[in-house]
Design an enzyme around this catalytic site. Structure first.
Site, PDB file in Angstrom:
ATOM      1  N   PRO A  10      71.915  23.036  28.188  1.00  0.00           N
ATOM      2  CA  PRO A  10      71.859  23.236  28.508  1.00  0.00           C
ATOM      3  C   PRO A  10      71.258  22.686  30.031  1.00  0.00           C
ATOM      4  O   PRO A  10      71.459  22.001  30.139  1.00  0.00           O
ATOM      5  CB  PRO A  10      70.357  24.212  28.305  1.00  0.00           C
ATOM      6  N   ASN A  11      72.424  22.767  30.791  1.00  0.00           N
ATOM      7  CA  ASN A  11      72.400  22.243  32.459  1.00  0.00           C
ATOM      8  C   ASN A  11      73.170  20.681  32.516  1.00  0.00           C
ATOM      9  O   ASN A  11      73.597  20.720  33.507  1.00  0.00           O
ATOM     10  CB  ASN A  11      71.657  22.633  33.447  1.00  0.00           C
ATOM     11  N   ARG A  18      73.915  17.053  40.656  1.00  0.00           N
ATOM     12  CA  ARG A  18      72.907  16.740  41.464  1.00  0.00           C
ATOM     13  C   ARG A  18      72.044  15.987  40.654  1.00  0.00           C
ATOM     14  O   ARG A  18      72.009  15.171  39.688  1.00  0.00           O
ATOM     15  CB  ARG A  18      72.174  18.285  41.518  1.00  0.00           C
ATOM     16  N   TYR A  23      69.697  11.591  36.389  1.00  0.00           N
ATOM     17  CA  TYR A  23      70.612  11.065  35.516  1.00  0.00           C
ATOM     18  C   TYR A  23      72.217  10.710  35.974  1.00  0.00           C
ATOM     19  O   TYR A  23      72.329  10.426  35.026  1.00  0.00           O
ATOM     20  CB  TYR A  23      70.501  13.385  35.356  1.00  0.00           C
ATOM     21  N   ASN A  74      71.673  15.818  22.828  1.00  0.00           N
ATOM     22  CA  ASN A  74      70.525  16.597  23.929  1.00  0.00           C
ATOM     23  C   ASN A  74      71.088  17.756  23.966  1.00  0.00           C
ATOM     24  O   ASN A  74      71.808  18.215  24.557  1.00  0.00           O
ATOM     25  CB  ASN A  74      71.705  15.518  25.152  1.00  0.00           C
ATOM     26  N   ALA A  77      66.517  21.696  28.245  1.00  0.00           N
ATOM     27  CA  ALA A  77      65.331  21.240  27.585  1.00  0.00           C
ATOM     28  C   ALA A  77      64.760  22.462  26.832  1.00  0.00           C
ATOM     29  O   ALA A  77      64.399  23.137  26.422  1.00  0.00           O
ATOM     30  CB  ALA A  77      65.136  22.711  29.172  1.00  0.00           C
ATOM     31  N   HIS A  80      62.319  21.042  23.905  1.00  0.00           N
ATOM     32  CA  HIS A  80      60.294  21.635  24.690  1.00  0.00           C
ATOM     33  C   HIS A  80      60.279  22.784  24.631  1.00  0.00           C
ATOM     34  O   HIS A  80      58.627  22.988  23.766  1.00  0.00           O
ATOM     35  CB  HIS A  80      60.026  21.305  25.827  1.00  0.00           C
ATOM     36  N   ASP A  87      64.662  24.470  13.176  1.00  0.00           N
ATOM     37  CA  ASP A  87      65.143  24.737  12.125  1.00  0.00           C
ATOM     38  C   ASP A  87      66.408  24.623  11.590  1.00  0.00           C
ATOM     39  O   ASP A  87      66.345  24.056  11.084  1.00  0.00           O
ATOM     40  CB  ASP A  87      64.412  26.411  11.898  1.00  0.00           C
ATOM     41  N   GLU A  98      67.675  12.204  18.264  1.00  0.00           N
ATOM     42  CA  GLU A  98      67.802  13.405  19.581  1.00  0.00           C
ATOM     43  C   GLU A  98      67.720  11.757  20.871  1.00  0.00           C
ATOM     44  O   GLU A  98      67.562  11.104  20.803  1.00  0.00           O
ATOM     45  CB  GLU A  98      66.302  13.551  19.744  1.00  0.00           C
ATOM     46  N   HIS A 100      67.320  11.697  25.124  1.00  0.00           N
ATOM     47  CA  HIS A 100      67.585  11.981  26.437  1.00  0.00           C
ATOM     48  C   HIS A 100      67.923  11.088  27.621  1.00  0.00           C
ATOM     49  O   HIS A 100      67.338  10.143  27.232  1.00  0.00           O
ATOM     50  CB  HIS A 100      65.688  12.358  26.926  1.00  0.00           C
ATOM     51  N   ILE A 101      68.381  11.224  28.869  1.00  0.00           N
ATOM     52  CA  ILE A 101      68.627  10.331  29.219  1.00  0.00           C
ATOM     53  C   ILE A 101      67.658  10.020  30.260  1.00  0.00           C
ATOM     54  O   ILE A 101      67.511   9.022  30.149  1.00  0.00           O
ATOM     55  CB  ILE A 101      69.907  11.593  30.533  1.00  0.00           C
ATOM     56  N   SER A 102      66.518  10.657  30.597  1.00  0.00           N
ATOM     57  CA  SER A 102      65.641  10.465  31.579  1.00  0.00           C
ATOM     58  C   SER A 102      64.156  10.052  30.466  1.00  0.00           C
ATOM     59  O   SER A 102      64.115  10.274  29.725  1.00  0.00           O
ATOM     60  CB  SER A 102      64.732  11.831  31.706  1.00  0.00           C
ATOM     61  N   ARG A 107      57.610  12.090  32.805  1.00  0.00           N
ATOM     62  CA  ARG A 107      58.350  13.356  33.963  1.00  0.00           C
ATOM     63  C   ARG A 107      56.640  14.013  33.606  1.00  0.00           C
ATOM     64  O   ARG A 107      55.446  14.194  32.871  1.00  0.00           O
ATOM     65  CB  ARG A 107      59.514  13.574  33.866  1.00  0.00           C
ATOM     66  N   ARG A 111      57.479  17.833  29.511  1.00  0.00           N
ATOM     67  CA  ARG A 111      58.454  17.557  28.846  1.00  0.00           C
ATOM     68  C   ARG A 111      58.311  16.097  27.594  1.00  0.00           C
ATOM     69  O   ARG A 111      58.636  15.913  27.548  1.00  0.00           O
ATOM     70  CB  ARG A 111      59.766  17.050  30.174  1.00  0.00           C
TER      71      ARG A 111
HETATM   72  O1  CA2 Z   1      66.634  13.880  29.948  1.00  0.00           O
HETATM   73  C1  CA2 Z   1      67.246  14.517  29.518  1.00  0.00           C
HETATM   74  O2  CA2 Z   1      67.900  14.219  29.068  1.00  0.00           O
HETATM   75  C2  CA2 Z   1      67.373  15.592  29.462  1.00  0.00           C
HETATM   76  O3  CA2 Z   1      66.636  16.584  28.134  1.00  0.00           O
HETATM   77  C3  CA2 Z   1      67.734  16.506  30.783  1.00  0.00           C
HETATM   78  C4  CA2 Z   1      67.545  18.325  30.551  1.00  0.00           C
HETATM   79  C5  CA2 Z   1      65.721  18.369  30.635  1.00  0.00           C
HETATM   80  O4  CA2 Z   1      65.063  20.481  30.973  1.00  0.00           O
HETATM   81  C6  CA2 Z   1      64.646  17.747  29.316  1.00  0.00           C
HETATM   82  O5  CA2 Z   1      63.557  17.273  29.688  1.00  0.00           O
HETATM   83  C7  CA2 Z   1      65.447  16.232  29.532  1.00  0.00           C
HETATM   84  C8  CA2 Z   1      67.928  18.860  31.832  1.00  0.00           C
HETATM   85  C9  CA2 Z   1      69.605  18.698  31.743  1.00  0.00           C
HETATM   86  C10 CA2 Z   1      69.874  19.531  33.659  1.00  0.00           C
HETATM   87  O6  CA2 Z   1      70.924  18.038  33.896  1.00  0.00           O
HETATM   88  C11 CA2 Z   1      70.866  17.955  35.192  1.00  0.00           C
HETATM   89  C12 CA2 Z   1      71.777  17.042  35.214  1.00  0.00           C
HETATM   90  C13 CA2 Z   1      72.122  17.147  36.796  1.00  0.00           C
HETATM   91  C14 CA2 Z   1      72.051  18.098  37.780  1.00  0.00           C
HETATM   92  C15 CA2 Z   1      70.831  18.924  37.327  1.00  0.00           C
HETATM   93  C16 CA2 Z   1      69.959  18.586  35.421  1.00  0.00           C
END
Ligand code: CA2
Length: 142
Positions: A10-11, A18, A23, A74, A77, A80, A87, A98, A100-102, A107, A111
């Site tokens: 998601p997202n 943004r 990211y 990836n 959210a 978490h 499963d 797995e 994660h970009i960040s 954080r 997270r």
């Molecule tokens: O760091 C990551 O890759 C995350 O999986 C990114 C998720 C976050 O909920 C995880 O805790 C860590 C969020 C992805 C949302 O990505 C965006 C990208 C651009 C602008 C806003 C959100």
């Protein structure tokens, strides 16, 4: 030669639009193109998919039990929160890495925990979008 599935949750379709400080400025399309090119340079195939829906991600994980050597995931959210995704990963034989970009550990405390990490083959965090490339290298060089 093998085949990889790159899954984003998601997202992540919002990448590059943004929050570039967290990211980066690459779009998901950029990330997917680079990933395909890197895999191809090792004569591997890579298919990329993104969904904002937990059930769709679960279906794709089940389907990937046939015909893939690995999944780079990836989960956004859902990392978490999702026992259902955990499963699903536990139900397949294909290894899931797995990504994660960040750096989720730097954080908010919500997270810090991954529901999925215990059933994944490894976890790459905090390397920006380069983490996807590190994941590809870890599969193609084994
Ligand atoms: O760091 C990551 O890759 C995350 O999986 C990114 C998720 C976050 O909920 C995880 O805790 C860590 C969020 C992805 C949302 O990505 C965006 C990208 C651009 C602008 C806003 C959100």
């Amino acid at each position: 030669m093998g085949k990889l599935l790159l899954l984003n949750g998601p997202n992540l379709n919002r990448l590059g639009k943004r929050e570039p400080d967290i990211y980066g400025d690459e779009t998901l399309k950029d990330v997917e193109e680079k990933a395909k090119q890197l895999a191809a340079s090792y004569d591997w195939e890579l298919e990329a998919k993104q969904s904002n829906h937990e059930g769709e991600l679960i279906d794709w994980i089940h389907q990937a039990d046939q015909g893939y050597n690995g999944i780079i995931f990836n989960p956004g959210a859902y990392t978490h929160t999702s026992i259902a995704l955990r499963d699903a990963i536990a139900s397949i034989a294909v290894p899931v890495l797995e990504v994660h970009i960040s750096n989720i550990h730097q954080r908010e405390s919500f997270r810090h925990q991954s529901m999925l990490a215990p059933v994944c083959s490894g976890q790459i965090v905090g390397f920006g979008t380069k983490g996807y490339q590190l994941a590809i290298i870890s599969f193609v060089q084994t």
